[in-house]
Write a protein that holds these residues in place. Sequence first.
Motif, PDB file in Angstrom:
ATOM      1  N   ALA A  41      72.596  14.926  62.068  1.00 53.12           N
ATOM      2  CA  ALA A  41      72.623  16.363  61.847  1.00 53.12           C
ATOM      3  C   ALA A  41      74.080  16.757  61.421  1.00 53.12           C
ATOM      4  O   ALA A  41      74.293  17.448  60.304  1.00 53.12           O
ATOM      5  N   SER A  42      75.024  16.254  61.929  1.00 48.11           N
ATOM      6  CA  SER A  42      76.554  16.599  61.730  1.00 48.11           C
ATOM      7  C   SER A  42      76.781  16.003  60.543  1.00 48.11           C
ATOM      8  O   SER A  42      77.572  16.868  59.402  1.00 48.11           O
ATOM      9  N   THR A  47      75.319  18.150  57.777  1.00 51.76           N
ATOM     10  CA  THR A  47      76.046  19.369  57.630  1.00 51.76           C
ATOM     11  C   THR A  47      77.470  19.154  56.677  1.00 51.76           C
ATOM     12  O   THR A  47      77.742  19.874  56.051  1.00 51.76           O
ATOM     13  N   ALA A  95      73.024  26.566  57.391  1.00 46.60           N
ATOM     14  CA  ALA A  95      73.640  25.596  58.047  1.00 46.60           C
ATOM     15  C   ALA A  95      74.766  25.184  58.377  1.00 46.60           C
ATOM     16  O   ALA A  95      75.329  24.722  59.410  1.00 46.60           O
ATOM     17  N   THR A 112      77.611  22.062  64.383  1.00 45.06           N
ATOM     18  CA  THR A 112      76.146  21.547  64.491  1.00 45.06           C
ATOM     19  C   THR A 112      75.982  20.270  65.744  1.00 45.06           C
ATOM     20  O   THR A 112      74.853  20.158  66.325  1.00 45.06           O
ATOM     21  N   ARG A 172      75.270  22.028  69.189  1.00 42.72           N
ATOM     22  CA  ARG A 172      74.027  22.622  69.043  1.00 42.72           C
ATOM     23  C   ARG A 172      72.772  21.477  69.379  1.00 42.72           C
ATOM     24  O   ARG A 172      71.929  21.937  70.026  1.00 42.72           O
ATOM     25  N   ARG A 173      73.028  20.277  68.683  1.00 47.35           N
ATOM     26  CA  ARG A 173      71.957  19.427  68.725  1.00 47.35           C
ATOM     27  C   ARG A 173      71.852  18.699  70.205  1.00 47.35           C
ATOM     28  O   ARG A 173      70.956  18.520  70.844  1.00 47.35           O
TER      29      ARG A 173
END
Length: 418
Positions: free
Chosen positions: A257-258, A261, A356, A392, A395-396
């Motif tokens: 995810a990072s 982003t 995002a 990000t 948060r994940r």
Amino acid sequence: MSRFQRVRANLRRAYEAGRESVRTSRAESDRPTDDAEVEYESPPPVFEHHSTTSLDDAEVPHSLRIAAAWSWRLIVVGVVGWVLLRFIGTISIVVVPLAIALLLSALLAPAVGWLLKLRLPPSLATFLVLICGIGAVAGTLTLVVNQFVDGVPELSENASEGIRQIQKWARNGPLHLNDDQLTQAIESGRDWIDAHTSQLTATGFATAATLAEVLTGALLVLFATFFFLRDGRKIWRFLVRLFPVNARWSLSDAGDASWATLGSYVRATVLVAFIDAAGIGLALMILDVPFPFPLAALVFLGAFIPIVGASVSGAVAVLVALVDEGWIVALIVLGAVIVVQQVEGHILQPLIMGRAVAIHPLVVIIGIASGVVLAGIVGALVAVPLIAVLNTGVRRLARRRPEIPPDAVLVTAGDPPS
């Protein structure tokens, strides 16, 4: 009924009556009286539950114990962060090129992926993308340098004329300075330059001495970008395997995810920077301001530093317009810069960046200021994408149940190896 049976029944009733009287007497003897001392079994001791193993700490208020627990943990985190920053500062010649290589890899990864879909070998696809990128950068720098060299004489002449106008304004304007005062001010400036010549020369020698480091960093950026683009997934899987098994899935999910982003941020920033540079460059060409392409390139580079970079590069364009064309044209250029920045802030950023990578402007300003203090220009460039990636990733990791991809396979202990 015979006589014998009657006698037997009478004996039976007498026996039952005797047993009943015995049971009654026993029950009355076991019943406690008012004068008797009755002993009861004492209940087990009840201890108050505390979050500490020491009973002495139980006398400390709960709020104070919580504050102390937070305090020593924050101190440990601060010390670890300070040591990490010192370590990064010591090996900055390696960390800075790697950070730039990560940004370039996030920008060029879609192009490499598109070539891989054409069934090109990974090494060849990465090499072609890097060669095209280097060619684009070299061509842009060549055009900027050529325009700058061609326009320097004219700009110097206009700057001299601007200085004469400033001197004329100082004489006839509200300051009413005479020639002796102007001459004294000019001589003071010349004396300051002569006094600091040694420092300026030392700075020049220091800059020349770091040329080898700059070349080394550029080569490291190229090699790191190549391997990040070709083997980035393998490198990340190797790093994830260094962590405990229970943390691997969450860490891998946060890393993916990072990375997404970071890629979205870099590509969106490049697109926004190109639109800003095109808008301001077109305004400079229409107004016949010198160096339109170099100034547009400066705006493009400045856009990578949100909020601050666009303002500084726009101020340089306004200053050049003021020196060459006068204050009327400079005001028009200032209006064009403001319009472009408003379009960027209210339309391009929300539309292209999306939610995002949306970060509050206050966080952006604090991050840029901290980056400048810690690492100069490079810190200002890296601060915002680093904040976006950490936002990000944290948060994940904070999610209790990460989403399982649809193509995931559950393997149990009884399944045979494939």
